[in-house]
Design an enzyme around this catalytic site. Structure first.
Site, PDB file in Angstrom:
ATOM      1  N   CYS A 119       0.814  -1.221   0.000  1.00  0.00           N
ATOM      2  CA  CYS A 119       0.000   0.000   0.000  1.00  0.00           C
ATOM      3  C   CYS A 119       0.849   1.273   0.000  1.00  0.00           C
ATOM      4  O   CYS A 119       0.341   2.362  -0.256  1.00  0.00           O
ATOM      5  CB  CYS A 119      -0.940  -0.004   1.201  1.00  0.00           C
ATOM      6  SG  CYS A 119      -2.067  -1.397   1.175  1.00  0.00           S
ATOM      7  N   HIS A 262      -3.284   7.164   2.599  1.00  0.00           N
ATOM      8  CA  HIS A 262      -3.687   5.882   2.023  1.00  0.00           C
ATOM      9  C   HIS A 262      -5.072   5.542   2.559  1.00  0.00           C
ATOM     10  O   HIS A 262      -5.322   5.603   3.761  1.00  0.00           O
ATOM     11  CB  HIS A 262      -2.662   4.819   2.417  1.00  0.00           C
ATOM     12  CG  HIS A 262      -3.127   3.427   2.183  1.00  0.00           C
ATOM     13  ND1 HIS A 262      -3.639   3.003   0.981  1.00  0.00           N
ATOM     14  CD2 HIS A 262      -3.188   2.343   3.008  1.00  0.00           C
ATOM     15  CE1 HIS A 262      -3.987   1.728   1.074  1.00  0.00           C
ATOM     16  NE2 HIS A 262      -3.721   1.309   2.290  1.00  0.00           N
ATOM     17  N   ASN A 292     -10.199  -0.119   0.015  1.00  0.00           N
ATOM     18  CA  ASN A 292      -8.735  -0.020   0.013  1.00  0.00           C
ATOM     19  C   ASN A 292      -8.199  -0.670  -1.269  1.00  0.00           C
ATOM     20  O   ASN A 292      -8.213  -1.891  -1.389  1.00  0.00           O
ATOM     21  CB  ASN A 292      -8.198  -0.731   1.262  1.00  0.00           C
ATOM     22  CG  ASN A 292      -6.678  -0.745   1.326  1.00  0.00           C
ATOM     23  OD1 ASN A 292      -5.998  -0.424   0.367  1.00  0.00           O
ATOM     24  ND2 ASN A 292      -6.144  -1.140   2.479  1.00  0.00           N
TER      25      ASN A 292
HETATM   26  O1  UT7 Z   1      -3.505  -1.134   3.766  1.00  0.00           O
HETATM   27  C1  UT7 Z   1      -3.437  -1.593   5.068  1.00  0.00           C
HETATM   28  C2  UT7 Z   1      -4.455  -2.696   5.157  1.00  0.00           C
HETATM   29  N1  UT7 Z   1      -5.075  -2.972   6.377  1.00  0.00           N
HETATM   30  C3  UT7 Z   1      -5.667  -2.098   7.226  1.00  0.00           C
HETATM   31  O2  UT7 Z   1      -5.624  -0.925   7.105  1.00  0.00           O
HETATM   32  C4  UT7 Z   1      -6.445  -2.732   8.332  1.00  0.00           C
HETATM   33  C5  UT7 Z   1      -6.416  -1.938   9.591  1.00  0.00           C
HETATM   34  N2  UT7 Z   1      -7.389  -2.505  10.530  1.00  0.00           N
HETATM   35  C6  UT7 Z   1      -8.693  -2.206  10.450  1.00  0.00           C
HETATM   36  O3  UT7 Z   1      -9.117  -1.427   9.616  1.00  0.00           O
HETATM   37  C7  UT7 Z   1      -9.614  -2.828  11.472  1.00  0.00           C
HETATM   38  O4  UT7 Z   1      -8.848  -3.553  12.409  1.00  0.00           O
HETATM   39  C8  UT7 Z   1     -10.665  -3.778  10.829  1.00  0.00           C
HETATM   40  C9  UT7 Z   1     -11.668  -2.968  10.027  1.00  0.00           C
HETATM   41  C10 UT7 Z   1      -9.998  -4.802   9.931  1.00  0.00           C
HETATM   42  C11 UT7 Z   1     -11.451  -4.521  11.918  1.00  0.00           C
HETATM   43  O5  UT7 Z   1     -12.051  -3.586  12.795  1.00  0.00           O
HETATM   44  P1  UT7 Z   1     -11.936  -3.780  14.362  1.00  0.00           P
HETATM   45  O6  UT7 Z   1     -12.729  -2.714  14.991  1.00  0.00           O
HETATM   46  O7  UT7 Z   1     -10.466  -3.859  14.697  1.00  0.00           O
HETATM   47  O8  UT7 Z   1     -12.665  -5.166  14.579  1.00  0.00           O
HETATM   48  P2  UT7 Z   1     -12.096  -6.463  15.320  1.00  0.00           P
HETATM   49  O9  UT7 Z   1     -11.102  -7.156  14.457  1.00  0.00           O
HETATM   50  O10 UT7 Z   1     -11.729  -6.109  16.728  1.00  0.00           O
HETATM   51  O11 UT7 Z   1     -13.401  -7.335  15.370  1.00  0.00           O
HETATM   52  C12 UT7 Z   1     -14.519  -6.966  16.187  1.00  0.00           C
HETATM   53  C13 UT7 Z   1     -15.613  -7.987  15.977  1.00  0.00           C
HETATM   54  C14 UT7 Z   1     -15.144  -9.415  16.116  1.00  0.00           C
HETATM   55  O12 UT7 Z   1     -16.155 -10.150  16.736  1.00  0.00           O
HETATM   56  P3  UT7 Z   1     -16.025 -10.592  18.286  1.00  0.00           P
HETATM   57  O13 UT7 Z   1     -14.786 -11.427  18.341  1.00  0.00           O
HETATM   58  O14 UT7 Z   1     -15.894  -9.313  19.055  1.00  0.00           O
HETATM   59  O15 UT7 Z   1     -17.285 -11.339  18.535  1.00  0.00           O
HETATM   60  C15 UT7 Z   1     -15.021  -9.887  14.695  1.00  0.00           C
HETATM   61  O16 UT7 Z   1     -15.204 -11.266  14.550  1.00  0.00           O
HETATM   62  O17 UT7 Z   1     -16.152  -7.844  14.653  1.00  0.00           O
HETATM   63  C16 UT7 Z   1     -16.135  -9.134  14.030  1.00  0.00           C
HETATM   64  N3  UT7 Z   1     -15.937  -8.934  12.608  1.00  0.00           N
HETATM   65  C17 UT7 Z   1     -16.933  -8.720  11.735  1.00  0.00           C
HETATM   66  N4  UT7 Z   1     -18.260  -8.669  11.920  1.00  0.00           N
HETATM   67  C18 UT7 Z   1     -19.022  -8.442  10.827  1.00  0.00           C
HETATM   68  C19 UT7 Z   1     -14.757  -8.880  11.918  1.00  0.00           C
HETATM   69  N5  UT7 Z   1     -15.000  -8.658  10.625  1.00  0.00           N
HETATM   70  C20 UT7 Z   1     -16.340  -8.563  10.477  1.00  0.00           C
HETATM   71  C21 UT7 Z   1     -17.178  -8.323   9.390  1.00  0.00           C
HETATM   72  N6  UT7 Z   1     -18.514  -8.255   9.604  1.00  0.00           N
HETATM   73  N7  UT7 Z   1     -16.720  -8.121   8.136  1.00  0.00           N
END
Ligand code: UT7
Length: 339
Positions: A119, A262, A292
């Site tokens: 990225c 980004h 993204n």
């Molecule tokens: O170019 C660089 C590329 N990457 C990035 O920039 C990623 C940076 N990270 C992020 O943007 C965030 O960490 C994410 C958007 C990927 C995830 O957001 P988060 O607020 O960190 O969520 P989390 O991973 O803490 O997950 C919270 C909950 C989990 O459920 P439990 O364990 O609390 O029951 C996940 O299983 O949300 C759940 N979850 C979803 N639910 C519905 C994870 N993905 C999804 C989804 N839909 N797509």
């Protein structure tokens, strides 16, 4: 310093272009494949829909179309281009897709090569191309950021598949005298020791070649990401590198016309903007339309804002790319426009 070398002291951004796949994929559509919802994706990322390369499109055609649009805006003949740098992690050909772009746009005098920095790729490519212009060896470069991560995500992994989209963006960069320099400063960083949190790595696949010899068959695993680690990395390192750059260039956040990060997650954009007290109106974002797109996010956003006249000639833009590697960087750039 003689007169000839003096005209190559800077590089100016004189054209922009972009090309997105025609096929859209909404959050609602993804929810038919994995357990997710439009409201979860929008509230956690800001993404509403994204584009996905379909039939009759490819990374190379998107890149060529973006490059052609940038060249046309710059008013250049393709034969006058010396250099094409294609930032991509998803080439159509592992030997490099840039030469195919060179052929498709008819820039037969240009040397063309790929550059991989995930990225951060567009930013790394922009700075790389600028070095050729500033040292006087070349006059005109096209820098492309393009990725097709839809080929490499696991479409059954809701933690990653909702984030990414495909696209290509390009900038035409011209050697110029110091007064018209458009790349005012930059900082680039890598840290492989933290690379595990975002990988698109080769499958460990040892097969027998002949009795007593094995070989590693070339296949890749889908994208694996620790979202929370990448998030923490971004909100810590992006403000730090921007602050270092602004200090070095004696620039205050209030001097900036635009903040162009980004496009990974709206929450990351908001957090960085807040850290510098940059108002929302100066933060460029098109996450809701494209998600993204990896190396493409910065040039696609630039092109959109240039073409709808939000970015005007002379505008000062702080930009920052970050992602796998880990890699990250920042640059202070000025849009000049066609001369
Ligand atoms: O170019 C660089 C590329 N990457 C990035 O920039 C990623 C940076 N990270 C992020 O943007 C965030 O960490 C994410 C958007 C990927 C995830 O957001 P988060 O607020 O960190 O969520 P989390 O991973 O803490 O997950 C919270 C909950 C989990 O459920 P439990 O364990 O609390 O029951 C996940 O299983 O949300 C759940 N979850 C979803 N639910 C519905 C994870 N993905 C999804 C989804 N839909 N797509």
């Amino acid at each position: 310093m003689d007169k000839t070398s003096k005209i190559f002291e800077g590089s100016a951004l004189v054209g922009s272009g972009s090309c997105l796949p025609t096929q859209s994929l909404t959050n609602e559509q993804i929810s038919h494949r994995v357990e997710t919802s439009d409201s979860w994706i929008k509230s956690r990322t800001g993404i509403g829909t994204r584009r996905v390369v379909g039939e009759n499109e490819s990374l190379t055609t998107l890149s060529s179309n973006a490059a052609k649009a940038a060249i046309e805006m710059a008013g250049w003949s393709p034969k006058t281009i010396d250099l094409i740098v294609l930032a991509t992690s998803t080439p159509d050909d592992l030997f490099g897709s840039a030469p195919q772009v060179q052929a498709q746009i008819g820039s037969k005098n240009a040397v063309a090569f790929d550059l991989t920095a995930a990225c951060s790729g567009f930013l790394f490519a922009l700075i790389t191309a600028a070095q050729f212009l500033r040292n006087g060896t070349m006059k005109r470069a096209v820098v492309i950021g393009a990725d097709q991560l839809s080929s490499w995500v696991d479409w059954d992994d809701r933690r990653t598949c909702v984030l990414f989209g495909d696209g290509a963006g390009a900038i035409a960069l011209e050697a110029t005298e110091h007064e018209k320099n458009g790349i005012l400063g930059f900082e680039l960083k890598s840290d492989g020791s933290r690379g595990e949190c975002l990988r698109l790595s080769k499958t460990k696949n040892h097969l027998t070649l002949v009795d007593g010899s094995t070989y590693q068959k070339g296949e890749f695993q889908p994208i694996a990401m620790n979202g929370q680690e990448v998030y923490k990395f971004a909100v810590r390192e992006v403000p730090a590198i921007l602050q270092k750059l602004l200090d070095k260039e004696n620039t205050s956040p209030a001097d900036l016309d635009w903040l162009l990060l980004h496009q990974a997650n709206q929450r990351i954009l908001d957090s960085v903007a807040e850290r510098f007290s940059i108002p929302h109106s100066k933060v460029l974002s098109n996450l809701k339309n494209y998600g993204n797109t990896s190396a493409a996010t910065i040039p696609v956003m630039l092109d959109e804002a240039i073409r709808d006249s939000r970015i005007k000639p002379g505008n000062l833009i702080a930009t920052s790319g970050f992602g796998a590697g880990l890699s990250w960087g920042a640059a202070l750039i000025k849009w000049q426009g066609p001369t």
